[in-house]
Design an enzyme around this catalytic site. Structure first.
Site, mmCIF file in Angstrom:
data_model
loop_
_atom_site.group_PDB
_atom_site.id
_atom_site.type_symbol
_atom_site.label_atom_id
_atom_site.label_comp_id
_atom_site.label_asym_id
_atom_site.label_seq_id
_atom_site.Cartn_x
_atom_site.Cartn_y
_atom_site.Cartn_z
ATOM 1 N N ASP A 1 -4.563 -5.426 7.990
ATOM 2 C CA ASP A 1 -5.232 -6.418 8.830
ATOM 3 C C ASP A 1 -6.146 -5.734 9.853
ATOM 4 O OD1 ASP A 1 -5.209 -9.338 9.553
ATOM 5 O OD2 ASP A 1 -4.544 -8.561 11.485
ATOM 6 N N GLU B 1 3.538 10.006 -1.010
ATOM 7 C CA GLU B 1 4.925 10.466 -1.162
ATOM 8 C C GLU B 1 5.622 9.691 -2.277
ATOM 9 O OE1 GLU B 1 6.707 9.742 2.655
ATOM 10 O OE2 GLU B 1 5.510 11.301 3.634
HETATM 11 C C1 NOJ Z 1 -7.226 -11.296 10.037
HETATM 12 C C2 NOJ Z 1 -6.308 -12.280 9.400
HETATM 13 O O1 NOJ Z 1 -6.729 -12.514 8.080
HETATM 14 C C3 NOJ Z 1 -6.321 -13.512 10.262
HETATM 15 O O2 NOJ Z 1 -5.636 -14.576 9.655
HETATM 16 C C4 NOJ Z 1 -5.742 -13.188 11.612
HETATM 17 O O3 NOJ Z 1 -5.863 -14.308 12.444
HETATM 18 C C5 NOJ Z 1 -6.476 -12.006 12.248
HETATM 19 N N1 NOJ Z 1 -6.712 -10.929 11.332
HETATM 20 C C6 NOJ Z 1 -5.681 -11.452 13.416
HETATM 21 O O4 NOJ Z 1 -4.538 -10.785 12.956
#
Ligand code: NOJ
Length: 566
Positions: free
Chosen positions: A219, A270
């Site tokens: 993310d 790993e």
């Molecule tokens: C990207 C994610 O896809 C989204 O759903 C989220 O709100 C933001 N990152 C923050 O984590």
């Protein structure tokens, strides 16, 4: 010829399994609810493994399933090495992984390294600790401006709207420092200049890898490293991309972020096969390769098609550029039209060109576009184009990422009462953004709900209410209908396994500007008609078409796969 399941089973230890995988994104809280509390859960996913196997996907990517107060749909993580008790237990998780693996399906977990939730034990400790403490140094704390520190350290805004700084109350009860949050205030940003943060995430990657997780979706991969030491520039300045050299923006895509992924790669390697990763990195196309490098995460999302209009030239340019980029790094390309953050593509393509952003109107089909213009969703056209685009995508070399419900042809839910909305973008931008809940409404598994319950999602309703028209998209009905969108996806995914070969694509000339035509190894022709006039297909067997082929002609807004006559 092996079946798709046999193919997958024999490739379990193939280190390259991800290169051309069809990955199905599950948003766990909206997939299937086995416990009957209105929230999808891990046992719900396990119960649908036969469905996923029949669909023919190679891997699932699970959006966060960790303990969370759901300030941002689970992207506010309380504990990275556990399962939300409302979703199940670690034992349930192990059972799910076992069932998926047994079915030849890999498991990708979402990892959220930019921020924790404000309920994470580190953040609780930071609040209870004094200014300058080691506990605060895991996050980004600053003194406020003004005579008493009552003003935020600067004017930056969060991605979800509102300020990017939140003031805390110090342990002695007085108003105190401010912490930084790129997203909601419940998502304090971690300080990736702190080695402890590095170590902890390596432990998390090992924790899930040891439990059999095959890969990670990372993310906000481009946001972890920040330059917060120098005097902070203003909001206006950081929005001026031209003022910063590549890799030197204070917040985004800084060069040193890759030192983190080099460490992660060592951990991935790993394992046998090495764990994989795909970066969610909203960066300029020229910079994407850094995230996708084999010394880094290995693959990065390209959101170009997801943001494109349904247009032959635009698609061709995007495909050509991304294949070249992937070839240059040794990664494989990624393709995606829908996910949990955007309007479903069956709806987007039914809106006027160049639009597609947010907004349900009074009856669920009237939409307000950005800027306030009203529009009708042409759902039939949207789905027709979505199937055409998807069939084109599934023929491309690289990984295809699918989002739960698109295989049912599901439309975005435009009409959600304010009191049911959950997305922080709605709350932080009232009256401007309706948020992302419309693509996160739980799936319709059955057409007829038992009294008071959902369309087969669970025994006691759904945490985001399903509209009546969801009945028409139910998986149970489509499963028995050869002409359904579900049957179409199953056929496409099964053929994709049969036909996959070298990651090569040869463009063919086309007399019509609205038509794209390419050939994959083995004489597999792909013809996509973005216009509305029917076109001739090449000689051979039509393996699959997104709309009925009549008299050897492919109708408008349709794609066909043709195996050339030998
Ligand atoms: C990207 C994610 O896809 C989204 O759903 C989220 O709100 C933001 N990152 C923050 O984590």
């Amino acid at each position: 010829m092996p079946t798709s399941a046999e193919t997958a089973a024999t490739t379990t230890h193939d280190a390259d399994w991800w290169r051309q995988a069809a990955v199905y994104q599950i948003y766990p809280r909206s997939f299937a609810d086995a416990s009957g509390d209105g929230i999808g859960d891990i046992k719900g996913i396990t119960s649908k493994v036969p469905y996923l196997k029949a669909l023919g996907i190679d891997a699932v990517w699970l959006s966060p399933f960790y303990p969370s107060a759901l300030a941002d749909g689970g992207y506010d993580v309380d504990d990275y090495r556990n399962v939300d008790p409302r979703l199940g237990t670690l034992e349930d998780f192990d059972e799910m992984v076992g069932a998926l693996h047994e079915a030849g399906i890999k498991v990708i977990a979402d990892i959220v390294p930019n921020h924790t939730s404000d309920r994470h034990e580190w953040f609780t400790e930071a609040l209870a600790s004094p200014k300058g403490s080691a506990a605060r140094n895991r996050y980004i704390f600053r003194d406020g401006l003004g005579a008493n520190g009552e003003l935020p350290p600067n004017d930056w805004t969060s991605i979800f709207g509102g300020g990017a700084w939140e003031r805390v109350t110090e342990p002695d009860g007085t108003p105190g420092q401010w912490y930084f949050h790129l997203f909601a205030k419940e998502q304090p940003d971690l300080n990736w200049d702190n080695p402890e943060v590095h170590e902890d995430f390596l432990a998390t990657l090992r924790f899930w890898s040891d439990r059999g997780v095959d890969g990670f979706r990372v993310d906000v991969a481009h946001g972890l490293k920040k330059d917060m030491d120098a005097e902070l520039p203003s909001l206006e300045t950081i929005h001026r991309a031209d003022l910063f050299k590549d890799g030197e923006h204070p917040l985004w895509d800084r060069d040193e972020v890759h030192t983190i992924y080099a460490e992660w790669r060592k951990v991935f390697n790993e394992y046998n096969p090495p764990r994989t990763a795909v970066a969610e990195a909203w960066v300029h196309a020229d910079r994407r390769a850094r995230y996708a490098s084999p010394e880094g995460l290995g693959q990065a999302f390209n959101f170009d098609l997801l943001q494109a209009d349904f247009d032959a030239d635009v698609f061709r340019a995007i495909i050509t550029k991304n294949l070249a980029e992937a070839a240059a790094t040794g990664a494989s390309s990624t393709w995606v039209f829908s996910n949990h953050d955007v309007v479903r593509h069956a709806t987007r393509y039914g809106l006027p060109k160049g639009t597609g952003r947010r907004g349900g109107g009074p009856d669920g089909t009237d939409w307000l576009l950005e800027g306030g213009d009203p529009a009708k969703v042409d759902a039939a056209r949207g789905l027709r184009r979505a199937k055409a685009a998807t069939l084109l995508m599934l023929a491309l070399p690289g990984s295809a990422y699918l989002y739960q419900g698109e295989e049912l042809g599901l439309q975005e839910v435009g009409q959600i009462p304010d009191e049911d909305r959950q997305d922080p973008t709605f709350f932080r931008n009232k009256g401007v953004e309706v948020g992302r809940d419309g693509c996160r409404v739980p799936l319709p598994w059955e057409a007829t709900p038992a009294a008071g319950s959902s369309f087969g999602f669970g025994a006691n309703g759904a945490h985001l209410p399903q509209p009546e028209w969801f009945a028409g998209y139910a998986a149970s009905v489509q499963a028995d209908d050869e002409g359904s969108t579900l049957a179409f996806y199953r056929r496409a995914l099964a053929l994709r396994h049969e036909l996959q070969g070298a990651e090569a694509l040869g463009w063919q000339d086309s007399a019509d500007d609205d038509v794209l035509h390419f050939v994959r190894p083995g004489g597999w022709h792909v013809v996509a008609n973005f216009g509305t006039t029917p076109v001739e297909l090449p000689a051979g067997e039509v393996l699959l078409a997104s709309s009925d082929v009549e008299g050897g002609k492919l109708p408008g807004e349709a794609t066909a796969w043709v195996r050339a006559a030998r």
